[in-house]
Design a protein around this motif. Structure first.
Motif, PDB file in Angstrom:
ATOM      1  N   UNK A 182       0.855  -1.185   0.000  1.00  0.00           N
ATOM      2  CA  UNK A 182       0.000   0.000   0.000  1.00  0.00           C
ATOM      3  C   UNK A 182       0.890   1.233   0.000  1.00  0.00           C
ATOM      4  N   UNK A 183       0.858   1.955  -1.116  1.00  0.00           N
ATOM      5  CA  UNK A 183       1.603   3.207  -1.200  1.00  0.00           C
ATOM      6  C   UNK A 183       0.718   4.367  -0.771  1.00  0.00           C
ATOM      7  N   UNK A 184       1.350   5.407  -0.259  1.00  0.00           N
ATOM      8  CA  UNK A 184       0.619   6.603   0.131  1.00  0.00           C
ATOM      9  C   UNK A 184       0.831   7.669  -0.939  1.00  0.00           C
ATOM     10  N   UNK A 185      -0.205   7.911  -1.715  1.00  0.00           N
ATOM     11  CA  UNK A 185      -0.168   8.979  -2.710  1.00  0.00           C
ATOM     12  C   UNK A 185      -0.739  10.239  -2.049  1.00  0.00           C
ATOM     13  N   UNK A 186      -1.651  10.928  -2.706  1.00  0.00           N
ATOM     14  CA  UNK A 186      -2.193  12.162  -2.141  1.00  0.00           C
ATOM     15  C   UNK A 186      -3.252  12.703  -3.087  1.00  0.00           C
ATOM     16  N   UNK A 187      -4.139  13.561  -2.549  1.00  0.00           N
ATOM     17  CA  UNK A 187      -5.015  14.290  -3.460  1.00  0.00           C
ATOM     18  C   UNK A 187      -4.187  15.166  -4.394  1.00  0.00           C
ATOM     19  N   UNK A 206       1.822  11.977  -8.184  1.00  0.00           N
ATOM     20  CA  UNK A 206       1.212  11.460  -9.412  1.00  0.00           C
ATOM     21  C   UNK A 206       2.045  10.301  -9.958  1.00  0.00           C
ATOM     22  N   UNK A 207       3.349  10.407  -9.828  1.00  0.00           N
ATOM     23  CA  UNK A 207       4.232   9.318 -10.265  1.00  0.00           C
ATOM     24  C   UNK A 207       4.016   8.070  -9.420  1.00  0.00           C
ATOM     25  N   UNK A 208       3.724   8.248  -8.134  1.00  0.00           N
ATOM     26  CA  UNK A 208       3.432   7.095  -7.276  1.00  0.00           C
ATOM     27  C   UNK A 208       2.184   6.368  -7.775  1.00  0.00           C
ATOM     28  N   UNK A 209       1.171   7.108  -8.209  1.00  0.00           N
ATOM     29  CA  UNK A 209      -0.031   6.483  -8.750  1.00  0.00           C
ATOM     30  C   UNK A 209       0.295   5.649  -9.987  1.00  0.00           C
ATOM     31  N   UNK A 210       1.044   6.216 -10.917  1.00  0.00           N
ATOM     32  CA  UNK A 210       1.383   5.507 -12.147  1.00  0.00           C
ATOM     33  C   UNK A 210       2.257   4.292 -11.862  1.00  0.00           C
ATOM     34  N   UNK A 211       3.211   4.458 -10.965  1.00  0.00           N
ATOM     35  CA  UNK A 211       4.082   3.350 -10.583  1.00  0.00           C
ATOM     36  C   UNK A 211       3.277   2.205  -9.979  1.00  0.00           C
ATOM     37  N   UNK A 215       3.194  -1.755 -11.148  1.00  0.00           N
ATOM     38  CA  UNK A 215       3.604  -2.835 -10.254  1.00  0.00           C
ATOM     39  C   UNK A 215       2.462  -3.819 -10.019  1.00  0.00           C
ATOM     40  N   UNK A 216       1.230  -3.306  -9.930  1.00  0.00           N
ATOM     41  CA  UNK A 216       0.078  -4.181  -9.737  1.00  0.00           C
ATOM     42  C   UNK A 216      -0.065  -5.144 -10.907  1.00  0.00           C
ATOM     43  N   UNK A 283      -4.114  -2.310  -8.016  1.00  0.00           N
ATOM     44  CA  UNK A 283      -3.984  -1.209  -8.959  1.00  0.00           C
ATOM     45  C   UNK A 283      -4.976  -0.095  -8.716  1.00  0.00           C
ATOM     46  N   UNK A 284      -5.605  -0.109  -7.540  1.00  0.00           N
ATOM     47  CA  UNK A 284      -6.646   0.873  -7.226  1.00  0.00           C
ATOM     48  C   UNK A 284      -6.094   1.995  -6.354  1.00  0.00           C
ATOM     49  N   UNK A 285      -6.820   3.110  -6.346  1.00  0.00           N
ATOM     50  CA  UNK A 285      -6.490   4.238  -5.483  1.00  0.00           C
ATOM     51  C   UNK A 285      -7.749   4.642  -4.735  1.00  0.00           C
ATOM     52  N   UNK A 286      -7.653   4.763  -3.428  1.00  0.00           N
ATOM     53  CA  UNK A 286      -8.785   5.196  -2.616  1.00  0.00           C
ATOM     54  C   UNK A 286      -8.517   6.622  -2.125  1.00  0.00           C
ATOM     55  N   UNK A 287      -9.352   7.544  -2.561  1.00  0.00           N
ATOM     56  CA  UNK A 287      -9.221   8.947  -2.156  1.00  0.00           C
ATOM     57  C   UNK A 287      -9.963   9.145  -0.835  1.00  0.00           C
ATOM     58  N   UNK A 288      -9.258   9.687   0.154  1.00  0.00           N
ATOM     59  CA  UNK A 288      -9.832   9.878   1.490  1.00  0.00           C
ATOM     60  C   UNK A 288      -9.643  11.367   1.837  1.00  0.00           C
TER      61      UNK A 288
END
Length: 295
Positions: A182-187, A206-211, A215-216, A283-288
């Protein structure tokens, strides 16, 4: 490679999993459990977790949540200082039955990262969960930003997350039991922040999201799920002080909930992604963010 050789090169190809592969097939809950036991088992955390930046305001709360949900072996990778030592002592005192280890680790140093995570294999028996909270913020006008600062932010936020994921994945592959990263991206990975200028931070996240998506796709065959959470503005010490009051007012005024988030409010998504409840999520991102990015 000489340009004349380009037409003869061979591309490496990734391998995908299959429907009946042991590490990716459905894993139903035992039928003999009571409803309460099924509910608890769905979100139970087990195995060995590694948390980078685990003594920070967000990382330390995530560590507690993992332990509350059943984790019994935790390795915190962070830079050692009086504050981190105190937080580790408090964590061990609160959860005396769990094995809680700490290693002083600079996530930008590949040798340190590899040594720490291979140590989790030799000393703790492997890695089942990795959370990458280690990161830095940066607010600078783009026209004035030195290249050194741009590289520093990317080195910690993006390259550091990759190095930790790579080292953890290699351990997970060695043990053959898969895992959750689980990576920590950001809004900040989703849209431009206001009013503060922070191009390097935004781009690094944004690069963390693409990476994470890459990887997924690559690591599913090994039973490794890779996801991100994207926190909004969190009410931590990083966002305190008189100098940030004007910005805090703007952030709150532009949020449907009218406030910043509490670190505890990240934990539900973390437990979902770290447990078997999230077995089919990769490969998902959860915005909190309390709706911050709706506007």
């Amino acid at each position: 490679m000489d340009r004349s050789e380009l037409t003869s090169r061979l591309l490496p190809e990734m391998t995908l999993s299959s429907a009946q592969a042991k590490l990716t097939k459905p894993l139903p809950l035992p039928a003999n459990l009571s409803p309460a036991e099924r509910a608890a088992a769905r979100f139970r955390i087990s195995g060995v977790a590694v948390v980078t930046g685990g003594t920070g305001d967000l990382g330390s709360v995530a560590c507690e949540a993992l332990l509350e949900h059943g984790l019994n072996t935790l390795l915190v990778c962070d830079l050692q200082d009086p504050s981190s030592i105190g937080k580790m002592q408090a964590l061990r005192s609160k959860y005396p039955s769990a094995r809680i280890e700490f290693t002083n680790t600079d996530v930008t140093d590949e040798e340190q990262v590899t040594r720490a995570l291979q140590g989790a294999l030799s000393v703790l028996g492997g890695i089942d969960i990795l959370l990458t909270f280690a990161g830095v913020a940066s607010c600078d006008h783009a026209k004035d930003m030195p290249a050194k600062e741009w590289r520093r932010v990317f080195d910690i936020n993006t390259t550091g997350s990759f190095l930790c994921a790579k080292a953890a994945a290699n351990v997970m592959i060695q043990t053959g039991r898969g895992g959750s990263i689980i990576h920590v991206a950001s809004i900040s990975a989703h849209r431009v922040n206001f009013p503060q200028p922070q191009v390097a931070y935004n781009a690094s996240k944004a690069a963390v999201l693409a990476m994470t998506k890459s990887l997924a796709a690559e690591w599913a065959v090994h039973g490794i799920r890779v996801n991100t959470i994207s926190p909004g503005y969190m009410d931590t010490i990083l966002n305190e002080g008189d100098g940030l009051q004007a910005a805090r007012t703007i952030w709150n005024d532009r949020n449907p909930n009218g406030r910043m988030g509490s670190p505890e409010e990240l934990c539900g998504a973390i437990i979902l992604l770290a447990s078997n409840a999230g077995r089919y999520i990769t490969g998902a991102d959860i915005v909190i963010d309390g709706g911050q990015t709706l506007f």
